[in-house]
Design an enzyme around this catalytic site. Sequence first.
Site, PDB file in Angstrom:
ATOM      1  N   LYS A  11       0.828  -1.215   0.000  1.00 44.36           N
ATOM      2  CA  LYS A  11       0.000   0.000   0.000  1.00 44.36           C
ATOM      3  C   LYS A  11       0.866   1.270   0.000  1.00 44.36           C
ATOM      4  O   LYS A  11       2.056   1.226   0.321  1.00 44.36           O
ATOM      5  CB  LYS A  11      -0.940  -0.040   1.204  1.00 44.36           C
ATOM      6  CG  LYS A  11      -1.947  -1.204   1.136  1.00 44.36           C
ATOM      7  CD  LYS A  11      -2.937  -1.158   2.287  1.00 44.36           C
ATOM      8  CE  LYS A  11      -3.892  -2.344   2.230  1.00 44.36           C
ATOM      9  NZ  LYS A  11      -4.939  -2.268   3.285  1.00 44.36           N
ATOM     10  N   ASN A 114      -2.029  -0.191   6.716  1.00 45.41           N
ATOM     11  CA  ASN A 114      -1.524  -1.429   7.316  1.00 45.41           C
ATOM     12  C   ASN A 114      -0.592  -2.212   6.369  1.00 45.41           C
ATOM     13  O   ASN A 114      -0.522  -3.434   6.425  1.00 45.41           O
ATOM     14  CB  ASN A 114      -2.685  -2.288   7.844  1.00 45.41           C
ATOM     15  CG  ASN A 114      -3.682  -2.661   6.761  1.00 45.41           C
ATOM     16  OD1 ASN A 114      -3.500  -2.293   5.610  1.00 45.41           O
ATOM     17  ND2 ASN A 114      -4.712  -3.386   7.122  1.00 45.41           N
ATOM     18  N   GLU A 128      -9.005 -10.672  -7.931  1.00 50.84           N
ATOM     19  CA  GLU A 128      -8.089  -9.551  -7.687  1.00 50.84           C
ATOM     20  C   GLU A 128      -6.866  -9.626  -8.609  1.00 50.84           C
ATOM     21  O   GLU A 128      -6.417  -8.601  -9.137  1.00 50.84           O
ATOM     22  CB  GLU A 128      -7.676  -9.543  -6.212  1.00 50.84           C
ATOM     23  CG  GLU A 128      -8.849  -9.175  -5.298  1.00 50.84           C
ATOM     24  CD  GLU A 128      -8.603  -9.416  -3.817  1.00 50.84           C
ATOM     25  OE1 GLU A 128      -9.535  -9.152  -3.031  1.00 50.84           O
ATOM     26  OE2 GLU A 128      -7.497  -9.875  -3.441  1.00 50.84           O
TER      27      GLU A 128
HETATM   28  P1  ADP Z   1      -7.927  -7.096   5.486  1.00 51.84           P
HETATM   29  O1  ADP Z   1      -7.092  -6.163   4.633  1.00 51.84           O
HETATM   30  O2  ADP Z   1      -7.170  -7.607   6.685  1.00 51.84           O
HETATM   31  O3  ADP Z   1      -8.557  -8.221   4.676  1.00 51.84           O
HETATM   32  P2  ADP Z   1     -10.553  -5.859   5.482  1.00 51.84           P
HETATM   33  O4  ADP Z   1     -10.794  -6.581   4.207  1.00 51.84           O
HETATM   34  O5  ADP Z   1     -11.552  -5.997   6.585  1.00 51.84           O
HETATM   35  O6  ADP Z   1      -9.122  -6.231   6.095  1.00 51.84           O
HETATM   36  O7  ADP Z   1     -10.425  -4.297   5.188  1.00 51.84           O
HETATM   37  C1  ADP Z   1      -9.789  -3.816   4.026  1.00 51.84           C
HETATM   38  C2  ADP Z   1      -8.879  -2.675   4.399  1.00 51.84           C
HETATM   39  O8  ADP Z   1      -9.654  -1.577   4.885  1.00 51.84           O
HETATM   40  C3  ADP Z   1      -7.888  -2.969   5.532  1.00 51.84           C
HETATM   41  O9  ADP Z   1      -6.722  -3.626   5.096  1.00 51.84           O
HETATM   42  C4  ADP Z   1      -7.594  -1.574   6.046  1.00 51.84           C
HETATM   43  O10 ADP Z   1      -6.663  -0.879   5.211  1.00 51.84           O
HETATM   44  C5  ADP Z   1      -8.938  -0.895   5.918  1.00 51.84           C
HETATM   45  N1  ADP Z   1      -9.725  -0.988   7.137  1.00 51.84           N
HETATM   46  C6  ADP Z   1     -10.445  -2.054   7.567  1.00 51.84           C
HETATM   47  N2  ADP Z   1     -11.052  -1.787   8.746  1.00 51.84           N
HETATM   48  C7  ADP Z   1     -10.713  -0.514   9.053  1.00 51.84           C
HETATM   49  C8  ADP Z   1     -11.028   0.374  10.153  1.00 51.84           C
HETATM   50  N3  ADP Z   1     -11.797  -0.023  11.158  1.00 51.84           N
HETATM   51  N4  ADP Z   1     -10.484   1.611  10.130  1.00 51.84           N
HETATM   52  C9  ADP Z   1      -9.694   2.023   9.113  1.00 51.84           C
HETATM   53  N5  ADP Z   1      -9.368   1.246   8.046  1.00 51.84           N
HETATM   54  C10 ADP Z   1      -9.869   0.006   8.019  1.00 51.84           C
END
Ligand code: ADP
Length: 139
Positions: A11, A114, A128
């Site tokens: 990212k 993240n 994807e």
């Molecule tokens: P992952 O990437 O672990 O699969 P998700 O698919 O739930 O997580 O979410 C997609 C992305 O959205 C996350 O990687 C993160 O960048 C962002 N995200 C998810 N939940 C939150 C939150 N509560 N606050 C801010 N950003 C979030």
Amino acid sequence: MAGQNTFTIIKPLAVTKGYIGPILNKISEAEFKITALKMLHLTRGEAQRFYEVHVGRPFYDDLVEFMISGPIVVAVLEKEDAVEEYRKLIGSTDPEKAEEGTIRKMYAESMQANAVHGSDSDENAEIEAAFFFPSSDRF
Ligand code: ADP
Ligand code: MG
């Protein structure tokens, strides 16, 4: 049978901070084979489409803004049980909860920034990967 492929994004903030090399190194050390790789800058429309499943979530608009804030690196990774193995390597979505040694523990700044994306199912991994790579660009 579990799939062989997953898809990842390094990212924007992780790219800007110089973590492309360290993250690809972690991926290689974990014995994933990189079968497609490129750097690009998402348009707003592309970011909205990529994260379409999260439309309506409170973090969606900010996530799209973040994902277009700079270039990213996208890749397809191959390994036995790729999706599950890669989710283990990256750690929890919230870096504060991610285990020591995981990519998110080492390189993430926050829940939003993240460091990396990792597919959550074999089906999504294919969707994807196809979003970014025609089959002729996968090796
Ligand atoms: P992952 O990437 O672990 O699969 P998700 O698919 O739930 O997580 O979410 C997609 C992305 O959205 C996350 O990687 C993160 O960048 C962002 N995200 C998810 N939940 C939150 C939150 N509560 N606050 C801010 N950003 C979030
Ligand atoms: Mg996800």
